[in-house]
Write a protein that holds these residues in place. Structure first.
Motif, PDB file in Angstrom:
ATOM      1  N   LEU A 177       8.497   5.993 -11.863  1.00  0.00           N
ATOM      2  CA  LEU A 177       7.589   5.563 -10.960  1.00  0.00           C
ATOM      3  C   LEU A 177       6.545   4.353 -11.340  1.00  0.00           C
ATOM      4  CD1 LEU A 177       6.513   9.028  -9.701  1.00  0.00           C
ATOM      5  CD2 LEU A 177       7.956   7.543  -8.469  1.00  0.00           C
ATOM      6  N   SER A 178       6.193   3.537 -10.532  1.00  0.00           N
ATOM      7  CA  SER A 178       5.159   2.508 -11.070  1.00  0.00           C
ATOM      8  C   SER A 178       4.008   2.617  -9.995  1.00  0.00           C
ATOM      9  CB  SER A 178       5.788   1.351 -10.727  1.00  0.00           C
ATOM     10  OG  SER A 178       6.074   0.845  -9.378  1.00  0.00           O
ATOM     11  N   GLY A 179       3.937   3.134  -8.860  1.00  0.00           N
ATOM     12  CA  GLY A 179       2.620   3.109  -8.382  1.00  0.00           C
ATOM     13  C   GLY A 179       2.846   4.261  -7.070  1.00  0.00           C
ATOM     14  N   LEU A 203      12.640  13.201  -6.823  1.00  0.00           N
ATOM     15  CA  LEU A 203      11.508  12.935  -7.244  1.00  0.00           C
ATOM     16  C   LEU A 203      10.499  14.305  -7.201  1.00  0.00           C
ATOM     17  CD1 LEU A 203      10.647   9.263  -5.956  1.00  0.00           C
ATOM     18  CD2 LEU A 203      11.301  10.013  -8.633  1.00  0.00           C
ATOM     19  N   VAL A 204      10.822  14.938  -6.301  1.00  0.00           N
ATOM     20  CA  VAL A 204      10.329  16.011  -5.811  1.00  0.00           C
ATOM     21  C   VAL A 204      10.262  17.311  -7.047  1.00  0.00           C
ATOM     22  CG1 VAL A 204       9.987  18.147  -4.203  1.00  0.00           C
ATOM     23  CG2 VAL A 204       9.812  15.951  -3.431  1.00  0.00           C
ATOM     24  N   GLU A 205      11.929  17.304  -7.334  1.00  0.00           N
ATOM     25  CA  GLU A 205      12.189  18.352  -8.322  1.00  0.00           C
ATOM     26  C   GLU A 205      11.518  17.962  -9.638  1.00  0.00           C
ATOM     27  OE1 GLU A 205      16.201  20.206 -10.253  1.00  0.00           O
ATOM     28  OE2 GLU A 205      16.297  18.426  -8.633  1.00  0.00           O
ATOM     29  N   LEU A 206      11.459  16.489  -9.821  1.00  0.00           N
ATOM     30  CA  LEU A 206      11.009  16.170 -11.180  1.00  0.00           C
ATOM     31  C   LEU A 206       9.503  16.479 -11.303  1.00  0.00           C
ATOM     32  CD1 LEU A 206      12.955  12.959 -12.329  1.00  0.00           C
ATOM     33  CD2 LEU A 206      13.187  15.038 -13.298  1.00  0.00           C
ATOM     34  N   LEU A 207       8.724  15.946 -10.345  1.00  0.00           N
ATOM     35  CA  LEU A 207       7.399  16.169 -10.315  1.00  0.00           C
ATOM     36  C   LEU A 207       6.815  17.418  -9.993  1.00  0.00           C
ATOM     37  CD1 LEU A 207       6.630  12.908  -8.439  1.00  0.00           C
ATOM     38  CD2 LEU A 207       5.871  13.104 -10.611  1.00  0.00           C
ATOM     39  N   GLY A 208       7.768  18.212  -9.202  1.00  0.00           N
ATOM     40  CA  GLY A 208       7.432  19.635  -8.914  1.00  0.00           C
ATOM     41  C   GLY A 208       6.780  19.443  -7.520  1.00  0.00           C
ATOM     42  N   LYS A 209       7.231  20.368  -6.717  1.00  0.00           N
ATOM     43  CA  LYS A 209       6.846  20.169  -5.285  1.00  0.00           C
ATOM     44  C   LYS A 209       5.230  21.004  -5.290  1.00  0.00           C
ATOM     45  CE  LYS A 209       9.415  21.177  -1.586  1.00  0.00           C
ATOM     46  NZ  LYS A 209      10.231  22.150  -0.684  1.00  0.00           N
ATOM     47  N   ALA A 210       5.083  22.028  -6.087  1.00  0.00           N
ATOM     48  CA  ALA A 210       3.787  22.581  -6.035  1.00  0.00           C
ATOM     49  C   ALA A 210       2.638  21.344  -6.428  1.00  0.00           C
ATOM     50  CB  ALA A 210       3.635  23.736  -6.998  1.00  0.00           C
ATOM     51  N   PHE A 211       3.064  20.590  -7.366  1.00  0.00           N
ATOM     52  CA  PHE A 211       2.235  19.512  -8.096  1.00  0.00           C
ATOM     53  C   PHE A 211       1.756  18.634  -6.783  1.00  0.00           C
ATOM     54  CE2 PHE A 211       1.940  15.154  -9.533  1.00  0.00           C
ATOM     55  CZ  PHE A 211       0.717  15.142 -10.134  1.00  0.00           C
ATOM     56  N   LEU A 212       2.980  18.080  -6.320  1.00  0.00           N
ATOM     57  CA  LEU A 212       2.738  17.054  -5.375  1.00  0.00           C
ATOM     58  C   LEU A 212       1.841  17.609  -3.953  1.00  0.00           C
ATOM     59  CD1 LEU A 212       6.225  15.587  -5.347  1.00  0.00           C
ATOM     60  CD2 LEU A 212       3.997  14.253  -5.733  1.00  0.00           C
ATOM     61  N   LEU A 213       2.267  18.868  -3.568  1.00  0.00           N
ATOM     62  CA  LEU A 213       1.504  19.461  -2.260  1.00  0.00           C
ATOM     63  C   LEU A 213      -0.012  19.942  -2.927  1.00  0.00           C
ATOM     64  CD1 LEU A 213       4.410  21.612  -0.832  1.00  0.00           C
ATOM     65  CD2 LEU A 213       3.469  19.115  -0.182  1.00  0.00           C
ATOM     66  N   SER A 214      -0.332  19.772  -4.102  1.00  0.00           N
ATOM     67  CA  SER A 214      -1.768  20.164  -4.276  1.00  0.00           C
ATOM     68  C   SER A 214      -2.479  18.818  -4.373  1.00  0.00           C
ATOM     69  CB  SER A 214      -1.826  20.440  -5.914  1.00  0.00           C
ATOM     70  OG  SER A 214      -1.353  19.535  -6.723  1.00  0.00           O
ATOM     71  N   LEU A 263      -1.208  11.437 -11.426  1.00  0.00           N
ATOM     72  CA  LEU A 263       0.316  11.362 -11.672  1.00  0.00           C
ATOM     73  C   LEU A 263       0.784  10.740 -12.784  1.00  0.00           C
ATOM     74  CD1 LEU A 263       1.298   9.517  -8.220  1.00  0.00           C
ATOM     75  CD2 LEU A 263       2.088  11.576  -9.073  1.00  0.00           C
ATOM     76  N   CYS A 264       0.027   9.968 -13.789  1.00  0.00           N
ATOM     77  CA  CYS A 264       0.452   9.583 -14.951  1.00  0.00           C
ATOM     78  C   CYS A 264       0.443  10.703 -16.063  1.00  0.00           C
ATOM     79  CB  CYS A 264      -0.582   8.455 -15.369  1.00  0.00           C
ATOM     80  SG  CYS A 264      -0.381   6.749 -14.442  1.00  0.00           S
ATOM     81  N   LYS A 265      -0.402  11.560 -15.760  1.00  0.00           N
ATOM     82  CA  LYS A 265      -0.280  13.010 -16.551  1.00  0.00           C
ATOM     83  C   LYS A 265       1.327  13.642 -16.587  1.00  0.00           C
ATOM     84  CE  LYS A 265      -5.311  13.880 -16.394  1.00  0.00           C
ATOM     85  NZ  LYS A 265      -6.183  14.737 -15.910  1.00  0.00           N
ATOM     86  N   THR A 266       1.881  13.399 -15.361  1.00  0.00           N
ATOM     87  CA  THR A 266       3.345  14.039 -15.466  1.00  0.00           C
ATOM     88  C   THR A 266       4.415  13.583 -16.447  1.00  0.00           C
ATOM     89  OG1 THR A 266       4.321  12.597 -13.858  1.00  0.00           O
ATOM     90  CG2 THR A 266       2.738  14.431 -13.202  1.00  0.00           C
ATOM     91  N   GLY A 267       4.334  12.148 -16.995  1.00  0.00           N
ATOM     92  CA  GLY A 267       5.128  11.649 -17.847  1.00  0.00           C
ATOM     93  C   GLY A 267       6.212  10.887 -17.096  1.00  0.00           C
ATOM     94  N   LEU A 268       5.994  10.677 -15.876  1.00  0.00           N
ATOM     95  CA  LEU A 268       7.151  10.208 -14.918  1.00  0.00           C
ATOM     96  C   LEU A 268       6.668   8.689 -14.550  1.00  0.00           C
ATOM     97  CD1 LEU A 268       8.075  13.372 -13.038  1.00  0.00           C
ATOM     98  CD2 LEU A 268       9.101  12.331 -15.106  1.00  0.00           C
ATOM     99  N   VAL A 269       5.500   8.383 -14.980  1.00  0.00           N
ATOM    100  CA  VAL A 269       5.316   6.866 -14.318  1.00  0.00           C
ATOM    101  C   VAL A 269       5.309   5.902 -15.664  1.00  0.00           C
ATOM    102  CG1 VAL A 269       3.257   5.465 -13.593  1.00  0.00           C
ATOM    103  CG2 VAL A 269       3.329   7.994 -12.995  1.00  0.00           C
ATOM    104  N   GLY A 270       6.052   4.813 -15.303  1.00  0.00           N
ATOM    105  CA  GLY A 270       6.454   3.730 -16.135  1.00  0.00           C
ATOM    106  C   GLY A 270       5.332   2.751 -16.420  1.00  0.00           C
TER     107      GLY A 270
END
Length: 246
Positions: free
Chosen positions: A152-154, A165-176, A215-222
């Protein structure tokens, strides 16, 4: 007034296939404010648009980009990639759209995103503030190849995260996250404001910075690094293979 409304949708549609391309164009045609008036594979020459002719352009040439224009209000320029890869991207850039049309442009983009069941997508409200808007504008030029390789970039006024992306980020995290809701195709929609089309630059920039920090704390942001600028993949990013040709 917002200077440009950028819509970008990365959809799991192999648009090099004429039948798939017809269905994607059909999703655009169904939206009165998204339907093109002109199209061609040559950006120097606008030809009147119809779905059958546009499909023939790609069928005859193979693996090209279909350039799209809308001469009616609200006007846009854009393109649809038609490559033999699992995910292709659609981009529409509306220049100085009327404020009164913004809600329906958001709604229209949302309906198209739902029909295409996007893996990632956004509606971005752009103001040219030069250096002040660099972080806020991050990711508006992201391609399928970029996302596949670097993560991800933004995020944007409205952002869609698809099932991968929901699986990688976690649905619970996104919905929080504030103003996050589930989509009908297993994704999550995230808005920066309850009615983002009414927000000004300062409000959206502040909300963007707040949520990007999480989001950057997830480690999935370039990230961008160096001079000249180069991408660096997020440390937890796992490439899904969306740009693999077949």
């Amino acid at each position: 007034m917002v200077e440009t409304l950028n819509i970008k949708l990365l959809a799991p549609c192999r648009t090099s296939d004429p039948l798939v391309l017809r269905s994607v164009l059909g999703a655009l045609d169904a939206e009165p404010l998204c339907e093109p008036t002109h199209a061609n594979i040559d950006e120097r020459m606008r030809l009147p648009y119809d779905r059958a002719s546009a499909t023939d352009f790609i069928r005859q040439m193979g693996g090209r980009t279909l350039i799209l224009w809308r001469a009616n209000t609200p006007k846009y320029t854009g393109w649809l990639n038609c490559q033999p890869v699992p995910v292709n991207d659609l981009k529409l850039d509306y220049v100085e759209p009327r404020q009164a049309l913004l809600p329906e442009l958001f709604n229209g983009a949302t309906r198209v995103a739902s029909l295409l069941q996007v893996e990632y997508g956004f509606v971005h409200m752009h103001w040219d503030r030069q250096a002040e808007s660099l972080d806020y504008d991050s990711g508006i030029r992201m391609s399928v190849r970029d996302l596949n390789k670097y993560g991800l970039s933004g995020i944007h006024a409205r952002t869609w995260f698809g099932p991968y992306l929901v699986e990688l980020l976690g649905k619970a995290f996104l919905l929080s996250l504030p103003l996050a809701t589930e989509t009908s195709w297993g994704g999550v929609q995230l808005d920066l404001e309850p009615k983002p089309w009414l927000a000004d630059f300062e409000t959206l920039k502040a909300r963007h910075a707040e949520l990007m920090a999480r989001l950057c704390k997830t480690g999935l942001v370039g990230t961008f690094q160096g001079a000249p600028v180069t991408w660096k993949a997020g440390p937890r990013w796992v490439a899904p293979g969306w740009d693999v040709r077949s």
